[in-house]
Design a protein around this motif. Structure first.
Motif, PDB file in Angstrom:
ATOM      1  N   ASP A 342      18.813  -5.807   3.400  1.00 48.43           N
ATOM      2  CA  ASP A 342      19.098  -6.158   4.784  1.00 48.43           C
ATOM      3  C   ASP A 342      18.142  -7.302   5.283  1.00 48.43           C
ATOM      4  O   ASP A 342      18.340  -8.031   5.933  1.00 48.43           O
ATOM      5  N   ILE A 343      16.752  -6.517   4.995  1.00 47.77           N
ATOM      6  CA  ILE A 343      15.689  -7.555   5.527  1.00 47.77           C
ATOM      7  C   ILE A 343      15.456  -8.609   4.849  1.00 47.77           C
ATOM      8  O   ILE A 343      15.526  -9.736   5.386  1.00 47.77           O
ATOM      9  N   ALA A 344      15.839  -8.655   3.566  1.00 45.21           N
ATOM     10  CA  ALA A 344      15.946 -10.080   2.993  1.00 45.21           C
ATOM     11  C   ALA A 344      17.012 -11.042   3.597  1.00 45.21           C
ATOM     12  O   ALA A 344      17.055 -12.336   3.694  1.00 45.21           O
ATOM     13  N   GLU A 345      17.996 -10.310   3.769  1.00 43.97           N
ATOM     14  CA  GLU A 345      19.367 -11.277   4.443  1.00 43.97           C
ATOM     15  C   GLU A 345      19.031 -11.452   5.682  1.00 43.97           C
ATOM     16  O   GLU A 345      19.278 -12.942   6.172  1.00 43.97           O
ATOM     17  N   LEU A 346      18.458 -10.929   6.439  1.00 40.94           N
ATOM     18  CA  LEU A 346      17.987 -11.315   7.946  1.00 40.94           C
ATOM     19  C   LEU A 346      16.797 -12.567   7.876  1.00 40.94           C
ATOM     20  O   LEU A 346      16.863 -13.299   8.785  1.00 40.94           O
ATOM     21  N   GLN A 347      16.098 -12.475   6.897  1.00 42.55           N
ATOM     22  CA  GLN A 347      14.780 -13.580   6.741  1.00 42.55           C
ATOM     23  C   GLN A 347      15.707 -14.910   6.771  1.00 42.55           C
ATOM     24  O   GLN A 347      15.378 -15.847   7.283  1.00 42.55           O
ATOM     25  N   VAL A 348      16.656 -15.017   5.639  1.00 39.76           N
ATOM     26  CA  VAL A 348      17.403 -16.007   5.412  1.00 39.76           C
ATOM     27  C   VAL A 348      17.877 -16.518   6.801  1.00 39.76           C
ATOM     28  O   VAL A 348      18.197 -17.814   7.473  1.00 39.76           O
ATOM     29  N   LYS A 349      18.811 -15.655   7.409  1.00 42.89           N
ATOM     30  CA  LYS A 349      19.460 -15.977   8.673  1.00 42.89           C
ATOM     31  C   LYS A 349      18.655 -16.281   9.529  1.00 42.89           C
ATOM     32  O   LYS A 349      18.652 -17.292  10.724  1.00 42.89           O
ATOM     33  N   CYS A 372      12.613  -8.320  17.781  1.00 43.20           N
ATOM     34  CA  CYS A 372      12.120  -6.829  18.169  1.00 43.20           C
ATOM     35  C   CYS A 372      11.675  -5.842  17.030  1.00 43.20           C
ATOM     36  O   CYS A 372      12.203  -4.859  16.815  1.00 43.20           O
ATOM     37  N   SER A 373      11.377  -6.703  15.971  1.00 41.96           N
ATOM     38  CA  SER A 373      10.877  -6.143  14.524  1.00 41.96           C
ATOM     39  C   SER A 373       9.483  -6.254  14.732  1.00 41.96           C
ATOM     40  O   SER A 373       8.860  -7.053  15.333  1.00 41.96           O
ATOM     41  N   ILE A 374       8.894  -5.371  13.794  1.00 39.40           N
ATOM     42  CA  ILE A 374       7.323  -5.110  13.432  1.00 39.40           C
ATOM     43  C   ILE A 374       6.987  -5.631  12.230  1.00 39.40           C
ATOM     44  O   ILE A 374       5.812  -5.568  11.946  1.00 39.40           O
ATOM     45  N   LEU A 375       7.962  -6.100  11.447  1.00 39.64           N
ATOM     46  CA  LEU A 375       7.662  -6.422  10.088  1.00 39.64           C
ATOM     47  C   LEU A 375       7.123  -7.836  10.031  1.00 39.64           C
ATOM     48  O   LEU A 375       7.825  -8.807  10.588  1.00 39.64           O
ATOM     49  N   PRO A 376       6.074  -8.263   9.298  1.00 40.74           N
ATOM     50  CA  PRO A 376       5.669  -9.477   9.187  1.00 40.74           C
ATOM     51  C   PRO A 376       6.727 -10.543   8.712  1.00 40.74           C
ATOM     52  O   PRO A 376       6.655 -11.615   9.058  1.00 40.74           O
ATOM     53  N   GLU A 377       7.529  -9.942   7.459  1.00 41.84           N
ATOM     54  CA  GLU A 377       8.229 -11.058   6.798  1.00 41.84           C
ATOM     55  C   GLU A 377       9.438 -11.385   8.015  1.00 41.84           C
ATOM     56  O   GLU A 377       9.918 -12.560   7.816  1.00 41.84           O
ATOM     57  N   GLU A 378       9.585 -10.982   9.066  1.00 43.87           N
ATOM     58  CA  GLU A 378      10.815 -11.470   9.977  1.00 43.87           C
ATOM     59  C   GLU A 378       9.823 -12.140  11.056  1.00 43.87           C
ATOM     60  O   GLU A 378      10.679 -12.679  12.061  1.00 43.87           O
ATOM     61  N   THR A 382       8.343 -15.931   8.838  1.00 36.24           N
ATOM     62  CA  THR A 382       9.261 -16.863   9.328  1.00 36.24           C
ATOM     63  C   THR A 382       8.828 -17.990   9.989  1.00 36.24           C
ATOM     64  O   THR A 382       9.106 -19.255   9.806  1.00 36.24           O
ATOM     65  N   ILE A 383       7.602 -17.860  10.725  1.00 34.26           N
ATOM     66  CA  ILE A 383       7.150 -18.955  11.601  1.00 34.26           C
ATOM     67  C   ILE A 383       6.163 -19.934  10.471  1.00 34.26           C
ATOM     68  O   ILE A 383       6.597 -21.084  10.395  1.00 34.26           O
ATOM     69  N   ALA A 384       5.603 -19.279   9.669  1.00 39.05           N
ATOM     70  CA  ALA A 384       4.951 -20.058   8.446  1.00 39.05           C
ATOM     71  C   ALA A 384       5.944 -20.833   7.873  1.00 39.05           C
ATOM     72  O   ALA A 384       5.656 -22.069   7.509  1.00 39.05           O
ATOM     73  N   GLY A 385       7.005 -20.501   7.290  1.00 35.70           N
ATOM     74  CA  GLY A 385       8.107 -21.166   6.732  1.00 35.70           C
ATOM     75  C   GLY A 385       8.749 -22.171   7.465  1.00 35.70           C
ATOM     76  O   GLY A 385       8.907 -23.317   6.915  1.00 35.70           O
ATOM     77  N   PHE A 386       9.023 -21.901   8.826  1.00 33.08           N
ATOM     78  CA  PHE A 386       9.357 -22.978   9.615  1.00 33.08           C
ATOM     79  C   PHE A 386       8.637 -24.147   9.772  1.00 33.08           C
ATOM     80  O   PHE A 386       8.997 -25.418   9.675  1.00 33.08           O
ATOM     81  N   LEU A 387       7.096 -23.875   9.882  1.00 31.71           N
ATOM     82  CA  LEU A 387       6.284 -24.723  10.045  1.00 31.71           C
ATOM     83  C   LEU A 387       6.062 -25.821   8.931  1.00 31.71           C
ATOM     84  O   LEU A 387       5.568 -27.058   9.046  1.00 31.71           O
TER      85      LEU A 387
END
Length: 443
Positions: A342-349, A372-378, A382-387
């Motif tokens: 689910d975390i992997a799917e959320l990252q894509v979204k 409202c997540s504490i997980l770095p991958e979200e 996510t910010i690093a990928g966007f930038l």
């Protein structure tokens, strides 16, 4: 209600949640359909229900151990959890069970042979056992224990805080009054309150009063909103007269906060993929005295409208769909409903959403990404990928915005706002503020 009837209500709610229901919604629906249940009984049922949800991993560990179930077995039955809780926490004996689990109207069905065995073998056992795995002791999913241990640098208190009861926070509606006036009104209406430490608008309430009965709530003076969520809206730094988009508005909590910061001046658009959720914001907006907000569902019907808004907004706030790991203390049932896939799917979204929302930001405008997540991958990832994909955006350190916008000591250091229940007393939140750079000339 008799004690047995209360226990049956808890068992039915546990079964509903085990079959996919969400605790808050399940309890609200259950009581709404049974209006004959009094307020004290509702409170008693809800209190035991959520206590069991907070002890689920340890209760399940004991049930599996006593009944010799393999680790691959399905989760224990709801009744087994209830029975284990009554023994391990309330120290019930067999006779007390026989008196309540008697099959009478609205009472639990009589005990099965396996349940009697469970009661006999659990007698005099402690809730916590030294052989419990760490993830069981701290009531976190097994897949998440390693991630959270690394994130919190082996701080057990941080893990424990994720399972504590969350306080009730209110946000002062600046369109109606300031915090001091709101607190005085709440005190006059019988509440015990104090100023929360970080948000200049936050009021922390003692206990769980029925807010729906309070004039201060009906008059729109205050709204329920966790202090961490209030900080997200403040860091957006929306100003009167600006164009502001609340891109994943849901039922409008942050829309209300943004409208107040804008002093009802300018254009405020609340959008969400669910038109039904947006409709729930209508009454809240009216009560708060907001009149500069409009609703735009993120659906095919409005796709052309969103395309025409490209590059027009001063602020776009993206409270992205996420795992909700930062809200586990409020929603203890939700931690068992998600997994790594689910975390992997959320990252894509999340990456798709922030990329789409960024198209609305004007040059010099800001994109505010929050979860409202504490997980770095979200969050950071996510910010690093966007930038990396959008070099026309740059990070604005939240410490800089905090100094300019709030002026008190910032609760974090560095570029991003990362909050946790133990360290900050809020839900777990992440916020990053990105600014769209001016276009550079190629000539």
């Amino acid at each position: 209600m008799k004690p047995g009837a209360r226990l049956q209500a808890v068992a039915e709610l546990l079964e509903d949640i085990a079959s996919g229901g969400v605790a808050d919604a399940a309890a609200s629906r259950y009581f709404r359909e049974r209006r004959y249940i009094g307020s004290k009984d509702r409170s008693s049922v809800a209190e035991r229900l959520f206590a069991i949800l907070r002890r689920r991993a340890r209760l399940d560990w004991w049930v599996n151990r006593i009944l010799e179930r393999s680790p691959d077995s399905p989760p224990p039955a709801a009744r087994h959890r209830l029975i284990a809780d009554l023994i391990l926490v309330d120290n019930w004996g067999m006779q007390k069970f026989l008196d309540s689990f008697d099959g009478e109207k609205h009472h639990p069905a009589p005990l099965s042979r396996a349940e009697k065995t469970l009661i006999e073998k659990l007698a005099d056992q402690p809730l916590d056992h030294p052989e419990m795995p760490r993830w069981v002791r701290f009531e976190v999913p097994e897949w998440a224990e390693g991630k959270l241990t690394e994130l919190f640098e082996n701080d057990d208190a941080e893990l424990a805080a994720l399972n504590e009861n969350a306080p009730l926070d209110l946000r002062t509606n600046r369109l109606k009054c300031d915090r001091d006036a709101a607190m005085e009104a709440l005190k006059e209406q019988g509440l015990t309150v104090e100023a929360a430490p970080w948000s200049p608008l936050a009021i922390r309430v003692e206990g769980r009063p029925a807010l729906g009965n309070l004039p201060a709530f009906h008059e729109g003076i205050v709204e329920v909103q966790d202090e961490g969520s209030q900080l997200v809206a403040l860091l957006a730094d929306a100003k009167p007269g600006q164009w502001v988009m609340d891109y994943c508005a849901g039922a409008g909590g942050k829309t209300l906060a943004l409208a107040a910061e804008m002093e009802n001046k300018g254009r405020l658009v609340a959008s969400d993929i669910s038109a039904k959720r947006l409709m729930r914001a209508v009454e809240r907006l009216r009560r708060a005295g907001v009149h500069n907000a409009e609703r735009r569902p993120l659906d095919g019907e409005h796709a052309q409208w969103f395309k025409r808004q490209a590059g027009k907004f001063d602020r776009v706030v993206v409270d992205a769909p996420c795992s909700g790991t930062g809200t586990w203390r409020r929603n203890p049932d939700m931690k068992w409903k998600i997994g790594p896939e689910d975390i992997a799917e959320l990252q894509v979204k999340q990456r798709e959403i922030i990329a789409a929302a960024s198209k609305l930001v004007k040059t010099g405008g800001r994109l505010v990404y929050a979860t409202c997540s504490i997980l770095p991958e979200e969050n950071e990832q996510t910010i690093a990928g966007f930038l990396a994909d959008h070099p026309d955006f740059q990070v604005v350190p939240v410490t800089k915005i905090w100094a300019e916008r709030i002026g008190t000591e910032c609760p974090v250091e560095g570029d991003f706002l990362r909050l946790s229940p133990k360290k900050h007393g809020t839900d777990g939140f992440f916020t990053a503020v990105l600014e769209k750079k001016p276009q550079t000339s190629t000539t």
